[in-house]
Design an enzyme around this catalytic site. Structure first.
Site, PDB file in Angstrom:
ATOM      1  N   TYR A   1      18.555  28.762   7.284  1.00  0.00           N
ATOM      2  CA  TYR A   1      17.430  29.555   7.772  1.00  0.00           C
ATOM      3  C   TYR A   1      17.402  29.581   9.294  1.00  0.00           C
ATOM      4  CZ  TYR A   1      15.231  29.701   3.139  1.00  0.00           C
ATOM      5  OH  TYR A   1      14.947  29.937   1.821  1.00  0.00           O
TER       6      TYR A   1
ATOM      7  N   LYS B   1       0.844  -1.194   0.000  1.00  0.00           N
ATOM      8  CA  LYS B   1       0.000   0.000   0.000  1.00  0.00           C
ATOM      9  C   LYS B   1       0.883   1.249   0.000  1.00  0.00           C
ATOM     10  CE  LYS B   1      -0.423   0.161   5.047  1.00  0.00           C
ATOM     11  NZ  LYS B   1      -1.335   0.246   6.196  1.00  0.00           N
TER      12      LYS B   1
END
Length: 357
Positions: free
Chosen positions: A253, A33
């Site tokens: 950042y 899946k």
């Protein structure tokens, strides 16, 4: 072209499937899946088709993708059907499916079926997600039999805490399951990856290995079967820029990492848009040209930084493994406060290259 890529070792996948089946001593549905947990459902199913007892997917869309690719073996829909109209497709494509709610049972009884169905009857033994209440289980089994529309019934449930080896909850769920199925004559399926690996006494004619197929452990502690797994995916890229920085300089950042000495920093073409976890902190392990190193600063959308200071031979063009055979996905996930299931499933944008077909 951008050097980020995921290498998928299909021979390792086959090894892990065989390990699951031999460890369990049972038939095994390979759980593919969510695009085989980010590894590519079609290619993984094709690689396993000759040895797998069948496959398991979440929904009919995933099953139809496999059928269209020529996968002809058993495919189980773990969430069953969502609309009664899907029963026609289930019959047409010879799919197995889970019944976990009474409305699904009603739909089967009311449907016009051209050939008998293969039903996996799911009990809620204590996870409290989906599954029939224990008080309804025997009656549901008898209704399926008396409908005349079912060729085979497998009795199943799902563990909530099998990845906690010192937790009694799995034993409690087995006791609920055994009480609910008393007197019913059918095969059973209880064991997922952690139960295959860590709960050998749990009865299961069918097992449903998922994360272990892809070479990652569901446990946060050493475990004997986990040590025999082979990582299937290697996520890698290259150093595309090198910075020579003095002490006390911020990186990335937010300036979350400040150099504490003169450092060589490598910029790698990999970021959270590729599926690498943004929350991975400084210190998360990486491998550079086969040598251990670490992540520095905040992960950006397309880039991240690594420490080259103690690797004098590393530099522009160096190969960086983000996870794989040198850096376990479970270790990266633990540093990032998540699980290997999620980091595999989040993979995107990077091309998948297959070997061992």
């Amino acid at each position: 072209m951008r050097p980020a890529r995921a290498l998928i070792d299909l021979q390792a996948l086959r090894h892990n499937y065989q390990l699951a089946r031999e460890t369990a001593g049972a038939k095994a549905l390979a759980v593919v899946k969510a695009d085989a947990y980010g590894h590519g459902a079609v290619r993984c199913a094709q690689a396993l088709e000759a040895q797998a007892d069948g496959f398991a997917v979440a929904c009919i869309e995933e099953a139809l993708e496999l059928r269209e690719a020529g996968i002809g073996g058993p495919i189980l829909l773990l969430e069953g059907f969502f609309e009664a109209s899907e029963l026609a497709l289930i019959v047409e494509h010879d799919l197995w499916f889970v019944v976990h709610s009474l409305w699904q049972l009603d739909a089967i009884e009311q449907a016009s079926i051209s050939k008998p169905l293969n039903v996996w009857l799911k009990l809620d033994s204590g996870m409290h997600r989906v599954g029939l209440h224990p008080a309804d289980y025997q009656a549901a089994y008898k209704r399926l039999l008396s409908s005349g529309k079912v060729a085979k019934i497998v009795l199943m449930s799902h563990f909530a805490r099998a990845d906690e080896l010192d937790c009694s909850r799995s034993d409690e769920q087995v006791a609920v399951f055994n009480a609910a199925r008393q007197g019913l004559s059918a095969e059973v399926s209880l064991r997922n990856s952690p139960a295959v690996m860590g709960w050998p006494k749990v009865p299961s004619d069918w097992v449903r290995p998922g994360i272990m197929l892809y070479g990652a452990t569901p446990f946060d502690q050493p475990q004997s079967v986990a040590e025999r797994l082979q990582p299937v995916m290697t996520l890698e890229s290259k150093v595309i820029c090198v910075r020579e920085l003095p002490a006390c300089e911020p990186i990335g950042y937010g300036g979350g990492f400040i150099t504490d000495r003169s450092m060589r920093v490598g910029v790698v073409a990999m970021g959270y848009a590729d599926g690498y976890p943004r929350q991975a902190p400084t210190g998360t392990p990486v491998s550079i040209d086969g040598q251990p190193s670490r992540l520095l600063g905040r992960v950006s959308m397309d880039m991240l930084c690594v420490d080259l200071t103690d690797l004098p031979r590393a530099g522009l063009g160096s190969q960086v493994e983000l996870w794989g055979k040198n850096v376990l996905a479970s270790d990266v996930a633990a540093h990032a406060g998540t699980i290997p299931y999620q980091i595999f499933c989040n993979l995107r944008r990077v091309p998948r290259l297959y070997s061992g077909a």
